[in-house]
Design a protein around this motif. Structure first.
Motif, PDB file in Angstrom:
ATOM      1  N   GLN A   8       0.848  -1.182   0.000  1.00  0.00           N
ATOM      2  CA  GLN A   8       0.000   0.000   0.000  1.00  0.00           C
ATOM      3  C   GLN A   8       0.890   1.242   0.000  1.00  0.00           C
ATOM      4  OE1 GLN A   8      -3.252  -0.155   2.927  1.00  0.00           O
ATOM      5  NE2 GLN A   8      -2.720  -2.303   3.292  1.00  0.00           N
ATOM      6  N   VAL A   9       0.611   2.154  -0.911  1.00  0.00           N
ATOM      7  CA  VAL A   9       1.449   3.340  -1.081  1.00  0.00           C
ATOM      8  C   VAL A   9       0.584   4.584  -0.955  1.00  0.00           C
ATOM      9  CG1 VAL A   9       3.173   4.476  -2.523  1.00  0.00           C
ATOM     10  CG2 VAL A   9       2.848   2.005  -2.703  1.00  0.00           C
ATOM     11  N   ALA A  10       0.976   5.488  -0.070  1.00  0.00           N
ATOM     12  CA  ALA A  10       0.295   6.777   0.038  1.00  0.00           C
ATOM     13  C   ALA A  10       0.779   7.713  -1.075  1.00  0.00           C
ATOM     14  CB  ALA A  10       0.560   7.401   1.403  1.00  0.00           C
ATOM     15  N   ILE A  49      12.046  12.363  -3.175  1.00  0.00           N
ATOM     16  CA  ILE A  49      10.647  11.997  -2.981  1.00  0.00           C
ATOM     17  C   ILE A  49      10.466  11.437  -1.572  1.00  0.00           C
ATOM     18  CG2 ILE A  49       8.736  10.557  -3.814  1.00  0.00           C
ATOM     19  CD1 ILE A  49      10.197  10.407  -6.514  1.00  0.00           C
ATOM     20  N   GLY A  50       9.395  11.839  -0.915  1.00  0.00           N
ATOM     21  CA  GLY A  50       8.996  11.250   0.356  1.00  0.00           C
ATOM     22  C   GLY A  50       7.958  10.172   0.122  1.00  0.00           C
ATOM     23  N   LEU A  51       8.209   8.978   0.676  1.00  0.00           N
ATOM     24  CA  LEU A  51       7.360   7.824   0.371  1.00  0.00           C
ATOM     25  C   LEU A  51       6.918   7.134   1.658  1.00  0.00           C
ATOM     26  CD1 LEU A  51       6.281   6.140  -2.049  1.00  0.00           C
ATOM     27  CD2 LEU A  51       8.292   4.669  -1.759  1.00  0.00           C
ATOM     28  N   PHE A  52       5.599   6.841   1.744  1.00  0.00           N
ATOM     29  CA  PHE A  52       5.023   6.094   2.863  1.00  0.00           C
ATOM     30  C   PHE A  52       4.440   4.793   2.325  1.00  0.00           C
ATOM     31  CE2 PHE A  52       4.760  10.584   3.922  1.00  0.00           C
ATOM     32  CZ  PHE A  52       5.274  10.618   5.216  1.00  0.00           C
ATOM     33  N   THR A  53       4.866   3.661   2.893  1.00  0.00           N
ATOM     34  CA  THR A  53       4.413   2.360   2.405  1.00  0.00           C
ATOM     35  C   THR A  53       4.043   1.441   3.563  1.00  0.00           C
ATOM     36  OG1 THR A  53       6.692   1.537   2.349  1.00  0.00           O
ATOM     37  CG2 THR A  53       5.802   2.448   0.302  1.00  0.00           C
ATOM     38  N   ILE A  54       3.151   0.508   3.269  1.00  0.00           N
ATOM     39  CA  ILE A  54       2.826  -0.607   4.166  1.00  0.00           C
ATOM     40  C   ILE A  54       2.927  -1.881   3.337  1.00  0.00           C
ATOM     41  CG2 ILE A  54       1.049  -1.755   5.536  1.00  0.00           C
ATOM     42  CD1 ILE A  54      -0.007   0.920   6.359  1.00  0.00           C
TER      43      ILE A  54
END
Length: 264
Positions: free
Chosen positions: A152-154, A202-207
């Protein structure tokens, strides 16, 4: 939530009709991460590269995730654990500047980022066969029950961009861009011949999760019967417009005290 909790003096079993067995995806392991992808190379199709070569400055506007390719492999001598290799493809929207007072030229390129995590996915030595499959199409290895990795990527955060002279050492190694992404940009990407190169941060948030299909016993309260009737749409644009609520907030923006957590 409190309203869903069972009251001590009542028996919860009085509210559901039966216990049913369902086939669901259970999360065996997961992790979340916050990555700052610093100086990721942006690749451009051959038709757009001359615009980059003639630019003197660059500004990043937006970054979107095109797709993520995931490869799941078991780790030898560590049963139950799997390596999740992810390749992120980003669409990077940029503004190119060619001189003092000139208007910015919008251009889009592709940035690639590779990430690997190790998660527990448990073990299983069974094979799954289902009806509806042709005997000629089904290979023995397709029947193995393996866990599945999901990502999952924001919305990525576009932090910065910089324009650099292409290094004289030659072509930089980069992942091959799939044909489907090349067609989206209207041509092939060439990483060896540009005069200028663009790097973005790039700022990246992942689950990342590893899930398996398991059979679970759950309480069933009732069937999910729809309670709302379908409303037929009308071809009359004025009738559709009348159903839209008046946008009061657009004319009267909320005050600071109206916002959640605002000053009182």
């Amino acid at each position: 939530m409190a309203e869903n909790e069972c009251v001590p003096e009542y028996d919860c079993r009085e509210y559901f009709k039966e216990a049913v067995c369902i086939d669901a995806q259970r999360v065996y392991d997961s992790c979340s991460d916050k990555d700052c992808l610093e100086d990721i190379r942006v690749l451009f199709p051959a038709a757009r590269q001359p615009l980059v070569d003639s630019a003197t400055n660059v500004r990043v506007r937006e970054v979107q995730v095109i797709t993520v390719y995931i490869d799941l492999q078991p780790i030898p001598f560590n049963k139950g654990f799997y390596s999740v290799d992810m390749t992120f493809f980003f669409d990077v929207a940029l503004d190119l500047f060619g001189g003092t007072g000139s208007c910015p030229v919008p251009v889009n390129g592709v940035a690639i980022f590779n990430k690997k995590v190790i998660l527990y996915g448990s073990e299983g030595n069974v094979k799954l066969f289902a009806s509806g499959c042709s005997i000629d199409e089904l290979a023995p290895e397709d029947c193995r029950v393996l866990p599945k990795a999901t990502v999952q990527v924001a919305q990525p955060v576009a932090l910065s961009a910089r324009l650099c002279d292409h290094p004289a050492c030659g072509c930089e190694p980069y992942c091959r861009i799939p044909e489907g992404i090349c067609q989206r940009y209207g041509g092939d990407f060439d990483a060896c011949t540009p005069k200028n190169t663009v790097y973005v941060t790039i700022g990246l948030f992942t689950i990342v999760q590893i899930v398996r299909n398991v059979q679970m016993l759950i309480p069933a309260y009732d069937f999910c019967v729809p309670e709302k009737e379908c409303v037929a749409s009308s071809d009359n644009p004025c009738e559709l417009f009348r159903r839209i609520d008046f946008p009061t907030d657009e004319f009267f923006p909320p005050k600071a005290t109206d916002l959640p957590g605002g000053c009182r």
